[in-house]
Design a protein around this motif. Sequence first.
Motif, PDB file in Angstrom:
ATOM      1  N   ALA A 285       0.795  -1.199   0.029  1.00 20.19           N
ATOM      2  CA  ALA A 285       0.234   0.015   0.115  1.00 20.19           C
ATOM      3  C   ALA A 285       0.937   1.153   0.102  1.00 20.19           C
ATOM      4  O   ALA A 285       0.782   2.229  -0.752  1.00 20.19           O
ATOM      5  N   ALA A 286       1.856   1.097   0.826  1.00 18.19           N
ATOM      6  CA  ALA A 286       2.732   2.555   1.015  1.00 18.19           C
ATOM      7  C   ALA A 286       3.837   2.502  -0.499  1.00 18.19           C
ATOM      8  O   ALA A 286       3.660   3.822  -0.984  1.00 18.19           O
ATOM      9  N   PHE A 287       3.968   1.552  -1.168  1.00 13.14           N
ATOM     10  CA  PHE A 287       4.683   1.801  -2.448  1.00 13.14           C
ATOM     11  C   PHE A 287       3.730   2.261  -3.432  1.00 13.14           C
ATOM     12  O   PHE A 287       4.167   3.273  -4.077  1.00 13.14           O
ATOM     13  N   SER A 288       2.532   1.622  -3.284  1.00 14.02           N
ATOM     14  CA  SER A 288       1.403   2.011  -4.396  1.00 14.02           C
ATOM     15  C   SER A 288       1.354   3.650  -4.139  1.00 14.02           C
ATOM     16  O   SER A 288       0.924   4.516  -4.915  1.00 14.02           O
ATOM     17  N   ALA A 289       0.974   4.049  -2.946  1.00 10.43           N
ATOM     18  CA  ALA A 289       0.420   5.241  -2.509  1.00 10.43           C
ATOM     19  C   ALA A 289       1.360   6.431  -2.584  1.00 10.43           C
ATOM     20  O   ALA A 289       1.156   7.566  -2.620  1.00 10.43           O
ATOM     21  N   SER A 290       2.694   6.080  -2.826  1.00  6.22           N
ATOM     22  CA  SER A 290       3.475   6.889  -2.985  1.00  6.22           C
ATOM     23  C   SER A 290       3.789   7.471  -4.242  1.00  6.22           C
ATOM     24  O   SER A 290       4.628   8.344  -4.365  1.00  6.22           O
ATOM     25  N   ASN A 291       3.083   6.704  -5.138  1.00  6.78           N
ATOM     26  CA  ASN A 291       3.174   6.823  -6.567  1.00  6.78           C
ATOM     27  C   ASN A 291       2.092   7.993  -7.015  1.00  6.78           C
ATOM     28  O   ASN A 291       0.920   7.918  -6.635  1.00  6.78           O
TER      29      ASN A 291
ATOM     30  N   ASP B  76       0.882   8.804  -9.560  1.00  2.00           N
ATOM     31  CA  ASP B  76      -0.019   8.200 -10.713  1.00  2.00           C
ATOM     32  C   ASP B  76      -1.190   7.146 -10.175  1.00  2.00           C
ATOM     33  O   ASP B  76      -1.867   6.616 -10.833  1.00  2.00           O
ATOM     34  N   THR B  77      -1.085   6.994  -9.100  1.00  4.10           N
ATOM     35  CA  THR B  77      -2.031   5.969  -8.492  1.00  4.10           C
ATOM     36  C   THR B  77      -3.236   6.346  -7.521  1.00  4.10           C
ATOM     37  O   THR B  77      -3.021   7.486  -6.687  1.00  4.10           O
ATOM     38  N   GLU B  78      -4.298   5.748  -7.428  1.00  2.06           N
ATOM     39  CA  GLU B  78      -5.179   5.982  -6.334  1.00  2.06           C
ATOM     40  C   GLU B  78      -5.405   4.617  -5.558  1.00  2.06           C
ATOM     41  O   GLU B  78      -5.686   3.560  -6.161  1.00  2.06           O
ATOM     42  N   THR B  79      -4.891   4.608  -4.525  1.00  2.00           N
ATOM     43  CA  THR B  79      -4.679   3.450  -3.369  1.00  2.00           C
ATOM     44  C   THR B  79      -5.743   3.187  -2.470  1.00  2.00           C
ATOM     45  O   THR B  79      -5.932   4.328  -1.564  1.00  2.00           O
ATOM     46  N   ARG B  80      -6.580   2.132  -2.581  1.00  2.00           N
ATOM     47  CA  ARG B  80      -7.517   1.693  -1.481  1.00  2.00           C
ATOM     48  C   ARG B  80      -7.047   0.688  -0.824  1.00  2.00           C
ATOM     49  O   ARG B  80      -6.319  -0.113  -1.424  1.00  2.00           O
ATOM     50  N   ILE B  81      -7.317   0.436   0.526  1.00  2.00           N
ATOM     51  CA  ILE B  81      -7.097  -0.651   1.305  1.00  2.00           C
ATOM     52  C   ILE B  81      -8.179  -1.340   1.688  1.00  2.00           C
ATOM     53  O   ILE B  81      -8.962  -0.800   2.355  1.00  2.00           O
ATOM     54  N   LEU B  82      -8.499  -2.655   1.468  1.00  2.00           N
ATOM     55  CA  LEU B  82      -9.384  -3.381   1.895  1.00  2.00           C
ATOM     56  C   LEU B  82      -8.965  -4.528   3.078  1.00  2.00           C
ATOM     57  O   LEU B  82      -8.373  -5.272   2.879  1.00  2.00           O
ATOM     58  N   ASP B  83      -9.232  -4.152   4.297  1.00  2.00           N
ATOM     59  CA  ASP B  83      -8.967  -4.918   5.501  1.00  2.00           C
ATOM     60  C   ASP B  83     -10.212  -5.506   6.030  1.00  2.00           C
ATOM     61  O   ASP B  83     -11.081  -4.600   6.680  1.00  2.00           O
TER      62      ASP B  83
ATOM     63  N   THR C 169      22.316   2.410   3.023  1.00  4.43           N
ATOM     64  CA  THR C 169      21.456   3.675   3.330  1.00  4.43           C
ATOM     65  C   THR C 169      20.101   3.263   3.212  1.00  4.43           C
ATOM     66  O   THR C 169      19.772   2.411   2.928  1.00  4.43           O
ATOM     67  N   LYS C 170      19.330   4.435   3.935  1.00  5.02           N
ATOM     68  CA  LYS C 170      18.073   4.265   3.986  1.00  5.02           C
ATOM     69  C   LYS C 170      17.458   5.418   3.543  1.00  5.02           C
ATOM     70  O   LYS C 170      17.751   6.458   3.774  1.00  5.02           O
ATOM     71  N   ARG C 171      16.230   5.416   2.792  1.00  5.59           N
ATOM     72  CA  ARG C 171      15.541   6.489   2.363  1.00  5.59           C
ATOM     73  C   ARG C 171      14.084   6.270   2.821  1.00  5.59           C
ATOM     74  O   ARG C 171      13.565   5.148   2.825  1.00  5.59           O
ATOM     75  N   GLU C 172      13.467   7.600   2.826  1.00  8.28           N
ATOM     76  CA  GLU C 172      12.023   7.263   3.407  1.00  8.28           C
ATOM     77  C   GLU C 172      11.127   8.105   2.385  1.00  8.28           C
ATOM     78  O   GLU C 172      11.645   9.097   1.757  1.00  8.28           O
ATOM     79  N   VAL C 173      10.047   7.367   1.967  1.00  7.07           N
ATOM     80  CA  VAL C 173       8.874   8.105   1.078  1.00  7.07           C
ATOM     81  C   VAL C 173       7.689   8.302   1.830  1.00  7.07           C
ATOM     82  O   VAL C 173       7.521   7.542   2.783  1.00  7.07           O
ATOM     83  N   LYS C 174       6.869   9.303   1.615  1.00 11.95           N
ATOM     84  CA  LYS C 174       5.473   9.404   2.036  1.00 11.95           C
ATOM     85  C   LYS C 174       4.426   8.708   1.126  1.00 11.95           C
ATOM     86  O   LYS C 174       4.599   8.825  -0.078  1.00 11.95           O
ATOM     87  N   ALA C 175       3.414   8.475   1.716  1.00  8.41           N
ATOM     88  CA  ALA C 175       2.335   7.718   1.190  1.00  8.41           C
ATOM     89  C   ALA C 175       1.001   8.093   1.791  1.00  8.41           C
ATOM     90  O   ALA C 175       0.873   8.139   2.922  1.00  8.41           O
ATOM     91  N   LYS C 176       0.113   8.422   0.741  1.00  9.57           N
ATOM     92  CA  LYS C 176      -1.278   8.848   1.340  1.00  9.57           C
ATOM     93  C   LYS C 176      -2.462   7.812   0.556  1.00  9.57           C
ATOM     94  O   LYS C 176      -2.844   8.047  -0.316  1.00  9.57           O
TER      95      LYS C 176
END
Length: 405
Positions: free
Chosen positions: A21-27, A29-36, A64-71
């Motif tokens: 979900a984080a990989f997807s939502a950080s892009n 060009d995507t709209e990410t939904r999560i079904l739990d 090294t470590k990098r951080e990306v944000k996702a919504k």
Amino acid sequence: MSSGPLKICVCGGGSNAHLVAAFSASNPDTETRILDLNEEEATKWENLVDKKEMVLSINEDNGTKREVKAKPRMVTSNPKEALNGCDLIILTTSAMDHGKYLQAIEPLASKNTVIVGLPGKPGFEYLCYNILGNKADLCTFLSFEEPSWTSKIIEFGNHVEALGAMQVLVGSIVRGRGICRRPPLMCLQMIHGSKPLFRPSKHFLEVTLMPNTFLCPVIMHGQWNKWDGKPLSEAPLFYHGMSKETAEILNTCSQECLEVSRAITTSEKVKVDLTSVQDLYQWCLERFKGDISNNADLHSTITTNKQFADVKHTMKEADGGLVPDFGRLVEDLEAGLVVIKGIALIVEVPTPQTDELIKWCQEKVGKEYLVNGELTGSDVATSRCPQRFGLCTVEALVNGKVEEQ
């Protein structure tokens, strides 16, 4: 590619769901939904996502470590809200939970539905055909051999760490009569970036019969087969604690898998090329290229793989110490060893080492699948072996379903 954002639905609530979900939502060009489907968990996650963005920490090859944000757009336990108009539905859960998610998908499945098992595990296609029924012929299924990255949750709903990725991840594609709105393999590559490289197999049985299925149960057998039952003070290393004797058993199981794939390839009843099925040594070399410091043999390849370095056996507290938790063996059996044994029985390939492994594993979890060399045990009905679904011929094996007369 059609216009508009790529619509992804990630199914699950564990670390793998957080990761994808984080990989997807950080892009962008995507709209990410999560079904739990765990309503309490979904509500908690939705409330957290409303307040702040998710953080994905990625461990790079150079240390090294990098951080990306996702919504993500939403987290919900309502399948209709999550699945409406999605280009890809990605199952990130344990194989033991695939059934309930497929049942939630079934009423909404259509000619555009693309379902991805990441991972799918052996028998994924058989389960999809069984639960989706006539709708399955319209859908497209993808099934990958492992998760895209190993991961762990740092903070539920907010922060997940991507620990390591394989160089290559092989997946099968079973195309239905429907038309995918977006090329699914390209979409998966887009949301993940350069690693891993998603590569299609020639047939879904190529992924089913890859010998990585044996890794965990054989290592557990090697560690605990002669255990005296006394609690330990700490958990032993999983991969890096593996003995050479265990590596030999892995090699034998790997060769039995290859014999099954050869029997299908050479069968006069079907035309399926499974020559790309690898032995476990070659599988490890390709998947973990760059992570292995000594590739002299299978034992050294596994015990010097840096991605495996800190992994320990899953334990539970008992009698003032730690004892092995054999619970994970149920998934290894029902969506792994028992499926491969079922295929071997149909193509009449003997698998003595696999049989011994199944008997040991089923005894540890109090289940019964294999009885006198046949899959007639009382727990076969919850497994994914082809026999459970009435698939008893080579033709049915490769089609994934029983053809209507």
